[in-house]
Design a protein around this motif. Structure first.
Motif, PDB file in Angstrom:
ATOM      1  N   PRO A  63       0.633  -0.613  -0.133  1.00  0.00           N
ATOM      2  CA  PRO A  63      -0.102   0.208  -0.071  1.00  0.00           C
ATOM      3  C   PRO A  63       0.814   1.161  -0.260  1.00  0.00           C
ATOM      4  CG  PRO A  63      -1.105  -2.084   1.175  1.00  0.00           C
ATOM      5  CD  PRO A  63       0.860  -1.946   0.997  1.00  0.00           C
ATOM      6  N   GLY A  64       0.645   2.376  -1.072  1.00  0.00           N
ATOM      7  CA  GLY A  64       1.593   3.445  -1.208  1.00  0.00           C
ATOM      8  C   GLY A  64       2.694   3.324  -1.801  1.00  0.00           C
ATOM      9  N   CYS A  65       2.732   2.314  -1.606  1.00  0.00           N
ATOM     10  CA  CYS A  65       4.533   1.655  -2.127  1.00  0.00           C
ATOM     11  C   CYS A  65       4.951   1.006  -3.445  1.00  0.00           C
ATOM     12  CB  CYS A  65       5.389   0.554  -1.357  1.00  0.00           C
ATOM     13  SG  CYS A  65       5.591   1.490   0.491  1.00  0.00           S
ATOM     14  N   ARG A  66       5.326   2.079  -4.371  1.00  0.00           N
ATOM     15  CA  ARG A  66       5.199   1.429  -5.889  1.00  0.00           C
ATOM     16  C   ARG A  66       7.513   1.533  -6.109  1.00  0.00           C
ATOM     17  NH1 ARG A  66       4.395   5.392  -9.293  1.00  0.00           N
ATOM     18  NH2 ARG A  66       4.990   7.235  -8.405  1.00  0.00           N
ATOM     19  N   ALA A  67       7.526   0.417  -7.021  1.00  0.00           N
ATOM     20  CA  ALA A  67       8.482  -0.177  -7.340  1.00  0.00           C
ATOM     21  C   ALA A  67       8.520  -0.770  -9.297  1.00  0.00           C
ATOM     22  CB  ALA A  67       9.257  -1.191  -6.952  1.00  0.00           C
ATOM     23  N   SER A  68      10.152  -0.404  -9.282  1.00  0.00           N
ATOM     24  CA  SER A  68      10.225  -0.942 -10.989  1.00  0.00           C
ATOM     25  C   SER A  68      10.555  -2.239 -11.209  1.00  0.00           C
ATOM     26  CB  SER A  68      11.183  -0.514 -11.722  1.00  0.00           C
ATOM     27  OG  SER A  68      10.689   1.670 -11.406  1.00  0.00           O
ATOM     28  N   THR A  69       9.576  -2.727 -11.609  1.00  0.00           N
ATOM     29  CA  THR A  69       9.495  -4.593 -10.519  1.00  0.00           C
ATOM     30  C   THR A  69      10.343  -5.087 -11.954  1.00  0.00           C
ATOM     31  OG1 THR A  69       7.051  -4.534 -12.167  1.00  0.00           O
ATOM     32  CG2 THR A  69       7.167  -4.172  -9.990  1.00  0.00           C
ATOM     33  N   ALA A  70       9.807  -4.647 -12.956  1.00  0.00           N
ATOM     34  CA  ALA A  70      11.566  -5.979 -13.494  1.00  0.00           C
ATOM     35  C   ALA A  70      12.048  -4.763 -14.086  1.00  0.00           C
ATOM     36  CB  ALA A  70       9.970  -5.950 -14.959  1.00  0.00           C
ATOM     37  N   SER A  71      12.411  -3.744 -15.204  1.00  0.00           N
ATOM     38  CA  SER A  71      13.330  -3.283 -16.186  1.00  0.00           C
ATOM     39  C   SER A  71      13.186  -1.996 -14.505  1.00  0.00           C
ATOM     40  CB  SER A  71      13.063  -2.480 -17.038  1.00  0.00           C
ATOM     41  OG  SER A  71      14.024  -1.600 -17.339  1.00  0.00           O
ATOM     42  N   TYR A  72      15.111  -1.861 -14.221  1.00  0.00           N
ATOM     43  CA  TYR A  72      14.690  -1.096 -13.367  1.00  0.00           C
ATOM     44  C   TYR A  72      15.853   0.540 -13.670  1.00  0.00           C
ATOM     45  CZ  TYR A  72      18.998  -3.757 -12.296  1.00  0.00           C
ATOM     46  OH  TYR A  72      20.302  -4.672 -12.463  1.00  0.00           O
ATOM     47  N   ILE A  73      17.074  -0.216 -13.851  1.00  0.00           N
ATOM     48  CA  ILE A  73      17.741   1.250 -14.653  1.00  0.00           C
ATOM     49  C   ILE A  73      17.128   1.923 -15.735  1.00  0.00           C
ATOM     50  CG2 ILE A  73      19.930   2.297 -14.896  1.00  0.00           C
ATOM     51  CD1 ILE A  73      19.280   2.524 -12.204  1.00  0.00           C
ATOM     52  N   ALA A  74      17.224   3.013 -16.558  1.00  0.00           N
ATOM     53  CA  ALA A  74      17.639   3.453 -18.210  1.00  0.00           C
ATOM     54  C   ALA A  74      18.929   3.807 -18.391  1.00  0.00           C
ATOM     55  CB  ALA A  74      16.668   4.694 -17.816  1.00  0.00           C
ATOM     56  N   SER A  75      19.326   2.574 -19.911  1.00  0.00           N
ATOM     57  CA  SER A  75      20.530   2.935 -19.682  1.00  0.00           C
ATOM     58  C   SER A  75      20.977   3.782 -21.330  1.00  0.00           C
ATOM     59  CB  SER A  75      21.993   1.506 -19.593  1.00  0.00           C
ATOM     60  OG  SER A  75      20.906   0.832 -20.273  1.00  0.00           O
ATOM     61  N   MET A  76      20.104   3.011 -22.335  1.00  0.00           N
ATOM     62  CA  MET A  76      20.603   3.207 -23.898  1.00  0.00           C
ATOM     63  C   MET A  76      18.816   3.238 -23.827  1.00  0.00           C
ATOM     64  SD  MET A  76      23.125   0.157 -24.566  1.00  0.00           S
ATOM     65  CE  MET A  76      22.016  -1.410 -23.939  1.00  0.00           C
ATOM     66  N   LEU A  77      18.395   3.707 -23.855  1.00  0.00           N
ATOM     67  CA  LEU A  77      16.954   4.464 -24.439  1.00  0.00           C
ATOM     68  C   LEU A  77      17.527   5.176 -25.650  1.00  0.00           C
ATOM     69  CD1 LEU A  77      14.077   4.974 -24.553  1.00  0.00           C
ATOM     70  CD2 LEU A  77      14.186   7.129 -22.493  1.00  0.00           C
ATOM     71  N   ARG A  78      17.031   5.715 -26.610  1.00  0.00           N
ATOM     72  CA  ARG A  78      17.365   6.078 -27.531  1.00  0.00           C
ATOM     73  C   ARG A  78      17.633   7.416 -27.849  1.00  0.00           C
ATOM     74  NH1 ARG A  78      21.337   5.133 -27.774  1.00  0.00           N
ATOM     75  NH2 ARG A  78      21.419   6.140 -30.070  1.00  0.00           N
ATOM     76  N   PRO A  79      18.408   8.541 -27.643  1.00  0.00           N
ATOM     77  CA  PRO A  79      18.097   9.743 -27.980  1.00  0.00           C
ATOM     78  C   PRO A  79      17.291  10.456 -28.845  1.00  0.00           C
ATOM     79  CG  PRO A  79      20.445   9.578 -27.328  1.00  0.00           C
ATOM     80  CD  PRO A  79      19.600   8.211 -27.546  1.00  0.00           C
ATOM     81  N   GLU A  80      17.480   9.619 -30.321  1.00  0.00           N
ATOM     82  CA  GLU A  80      16.658   9.972 -31.298  1.00  0.00           C
ATOM     83  C   GLU A  80      15.118   9.675 -30.968  1.00  0.00           C
ATOM     84  OE1 GLU A  80      20.626   9.173 -32.664  1.00  0.00           O
ATOM     85  OE2 GLU A  80      19.044   8.622 -31.045  1.00  0.00           O
ATOM     86  N   LEU A 239      28.508   1.052 -23.738  1.00  0.00           N
ATOM     87  CA  LEU A 239      29.212   2.363 -23.756  1.00  0.00           C
ATOM     88  C   LEU A 239      28.643   2.766 -25.097  1.00  0.00           C
ATOM     89  CD1 LEU A 239      33.070   1.954 -23.019  1.00  0.00           C
ATOM     90  CD2 LEU A 239      30.974   2.751 -22.118  1.00  0.00           C
ATOM     91  N   LEU A 240      27.278   2.892 -25.201  1.00  0.00           N
ATOM     92  CA  LEU A 240      26.917   3.175 -26.661  1.00  0.00           C
ATOM     93  C   LEU A 240      25.724   4.284 -25.764  1.00  0.00           C
ATOM     94  CD1 LEU A 240      25.500   0.232 -28.312  1.00  0.00           C
ATOM     95  CD2 LEU A 240      26.316   1.610 -29.360  1.00  0.00           C
ATOM     96  N   SER A 241      25.285   5.678 -25.973  1.00  0.00           N
ATOM     97  CA  SER A 241      25.851   6.292 -25.519  1.00  0.00           C
ATOM     98  C   SER A 241      23.555   6.392 -26.045  1.00  0.00           C
ATOM     99  CB  SER A 241      24.919   7.590 -27.229  1.00  0.00           C
ATOM    100  OG  SER A 241      23.909   7.443 -28.316  1.00  0.00           O
ATOM    101  N   GLY A 242      23.110   6.946 -24.730  1.00  0.00           N
ATOM    102  CA  GLY A 242      21.632   6.974 -24.170  1.00  0.00           C
ATOM    103  C   GLY A 242      21.404   8.440 -23.436  1.00  0.00           C
ATOM    104  N   GLY A 243      19.708   8.787 -23.416  1.00  0.00           N
ATOM    105  CA  GLY A 243      19.446   9.341 -22.254  1.00  0.00           C
ATOM    106  C   GLY A 243      19.292  10.876 -23.190  1.00  0.00           C
ATOM    107  N   GLU A 244      18.521  11.676 -22.820  1.00  0.00           N
ATOM    108  CA  GLU A 244      18.409  13.180 -23.342  1.00  0.00           C
ATOM    109  C   GLU A 244      19.787  13.654 -24.692  1.00  0.00           C
ATOM    110  OE1 GLU A 244      16.049  15.983 -21.603  1.00  0.00           O
ATOM    111  OE2 GLU A 244      16.838  15.407 -19.948  1.00  0.00           O
ATOM    112  N   HIS A 245      20.663  13.991 -23.097  1.00  0.00           N
ATOM    113  CA  HIS A 245      21.871  14.270 -24.380  1.00  0.00           C
ATOM    114  C   HIS A 245      23.338  13.370 -24.796  1.00  0.00           C
ATOM    115  CE1 HIS A 245      20.217  17.700 -21.856  1.00  0.00           C
ATOM    116  NE2 HIS A 245      20.573  16.429 -20.485  1.00  0.00           N
TER     117      HIS A 245
END
Length: 552
Positions: A63-80, A239-245
């Motif tokens: 109750p009231g507690c949320r988690a990233s239940t499966a995937s948990y860290i954003a690394s290579m989300l494509r900037p494009e 070491l592939l790029s990720g994130g908005e920058h």
């Protein structure tokens, strides 16, 4: 709150034909849908669960507690993808992990990998002056090689063996990516493709702590210990790029949990006209005369479409959703041969107090107390895999801990903390008993491992959620619990993914495409397979349209 969207109405009229239907509202399915809608396609996304996101979700675990239940860290989300779909305007916010890696040791020491590589080199000097110099030299080498691979992430793999002018154009396309590659660098590529992580680290570094730091950022979700051939490739992938920058090696905490990525993608898709229907499980893909005509839901509803994109994994798609009579048996045999048997699990924990890791220096800010990888050494990891590959749960586990509430206060009420734990090297198929019978055993061993480094954790536990490899299959639709829709090894990558001859998102069924992690470039929360599949659909559509107009 997790995004819940649906299409009103009980049955879609057979006279209504969508340009595209996407099976599965995972992040790649949503990405593909958004790009198709942007191009003017009327697009419907069907999701069997009650929420969008697939494995990229934020869910309440108490109750009231949320988690990233499966995937948990954003690394290579494509900037494009972030830019094209304006995900920031739909609430996506990522905070860089810095350090993005911390490995505590039983003797109270800790090694940290900072975003500033010079700071990391200073950290390494505590263990080896020589390794600190080597780190800067090897970092330059790895980042340069990774930049050569970068363009392939957002384009179709080469069409190997294509005859005539098509084959020539494919060779030219690939060749121009490597026109500045030296002979020495080609040798390095071959070494990374075929060599092992352990051998690479033994060759370059002398400190066991430094080797373990590199280990802690590699071989996640993969079969094989660090001394298995092909495991060094992860050094380049991370070491592939990720994130908005577009930062190489970017790792980020997502505010609101990983579900915020899927919510942003769903918002971007809806803005472009995509319809998203949840609690809509596809029973089979309707194929007639060798062409996909749409899908049929488990309740019998028929939905017609000119093209169908499947975000499900290759085995679920071709061995479950497509009738065997509609596929060549040779192709089905290749699909059956894809190595899956996912080697990982998750244990998500709600705590009444923050974990107190003994190796953390006094005065460390909360954000720097959010990541801890508990893995003893290369030998330790190899031993874990050897135990797991024979169907046993290792007594000593490799556990990757993220204290997400130290970065994101929205996940839990004041005084409570969320810690997600990724467990590497457990078997999908147990030698004895079932996963339902061994759920508590896994949880206990994870907590025992954490207690070696943070003794206050066992007494602070309020709630625990255990997600076994079997749960990954049952709940999240991952065949054999494989988080990557198929192991990331050399024989299942690039033009070999999902199987040789079918690596460009098309399938033997005309009008049916793969858009999930089982297609190039593979798993992780990148959006790349969805982006690339949509672009392939659009190229094929324009090609057919041009051919039709030419005949007219």
């Amino acid at each position: 709150m997790q995004c819940r969207v649906s299409v009103e109405g009980l049955r879609i009229s057979s006279s209504h034909i969508y340009d595209a239907v996407v099976i599965g509202a995972g992040h790649n399915g949503l990405t593909a849908a958004a790009y198709l809608a942007e191009a003017g396609f009327s697009t419907l996304v069907l999701e069997r669960r009650e929420i969008v996101g697939g494995c990229c979700v934020t869910e309440e675990i108490a109750p009231g507690c949320r988690a990233s239940t499966a995937s948990y860290i954003a690394s290579m989300l494509r900037p494009e993808v972030i830019r094209d779909l304006e995900l920031g305007s739909f609430g996506l916010r990522m905070v860089p992990c810095d350090p993005f890696l911390q490995v505590p040791f039983p003797d109270g020491q800790i090694i940290r990998w900072w975003a500033d590589r010079n700071r990391t080199a200073e950290e390494i000097k505590k263990y080896s002056q020589r390794d600190a110099k080597t780190f800067l030299r090897v970092d330059d080498q790895l980042k340069k090689l990774a930049r050569y691979l970068q363009p392939f992430f957002l384009e179709s793999p080469p069409l190997v063996g294509a005859p005539g002018i098509v084959g020539l154009l494919e060779l030219l396309r690939v060749g121009r990516r490597f026109r500045r590659v030296s002979g020495e660098e080609i040798g390095q590529f071959v070494s990374f493709l075929t060599g092992s992580l352990g051998e690479f680290l033994d060759r370059h570094y002398e400190s066991e702590q430094v080797k373990t730091m590199f280990l802690a950022n590699n071989v996640y979700g993969k079969h094989g210990g660090p001394y298995q051939p092909g495991t060094s490739l992860g050094l380049l992938f991370h070491l592939l790029s990720g994130g908005e920058h577009e930062l190489q090696g970017f790792n980020g905490h997502v505010i609101g949990g990983m579900g915020a990525i899927s919510n942003a993608l769903a918002g971007a898709a809806k803005k472009r006209g995509v319809e998203i229907r949840t609690s809509a499980s596809v029973g089979r893909i309707d194929v007639r005369n060798g062409r996909a005509q749409g899908v049929i839901l488990e309740g019998g509803t028929e939905i017609k479409a000119h093209v169908v994109l499947s975000n499900a994994d290759p085995k679920r798609t071709f061995l479950g959703l497509v009738d065997s009579n509609d596929l060549p048996e040779e192709f089905r045999e290749k699909i059956r041969g894809i190595k899956m048997a996912g080697p990982c699990a998750k244990v998500n924990i709600v705590l009444g107090q923050e974990p107190q890791f003994r190796a953390t220096p006094p005065g460390t800010p909360p954000q720097q107390r959010s990541l801890f990888t508990l893995v003893g050494s290369l030998e330790f990891a190899e031993r874990c895999y050897d135990i797991a590959k024979f169907g046993h749960i290792p007594e000593e586990l490799w556990v990757d801990c993220v204290v997400a509430s130290n970065v994101d206060e929205t996940l839990a009420p004041r005084g409570k903390h969320i810690m997600t734990c990724f467990v590497q090297y457990v078997p999908y198929r147990l030698a004895e008993g079932s996963w339902d019978q061994n759920r508590e055993l896994l949880s206990n061993r994870v907590v025992k491992k954490i207690a070696e480094f943070a003794p206050n954790v066992p007494g602070a536990i309020i709630a625990t959620q255990v997600i076994t490899p079997l749960d990954l299959e049952r709940k999240y639709g991952l065949t054999e619990g494989n988080i990557f829709h198929g192991d990331l090894n050399l024989e299942q990558l690039f033009f070999m993914r999902p199987v040789p001859g079918w690596a460009q998102y098309r399938t033997p069924v005309d009008g049916l495409y793969l858009c999930g992690a089982g297609a190039h470039p593979g798993g992780g929360v990148t959006g790349a397979p969805g982006h690339n599949a949509a672009k392939q659909v659009l190229r094929d559509y324009r090609g057919r349209k041009h051919k039709h107009e030419s005949k007219s």
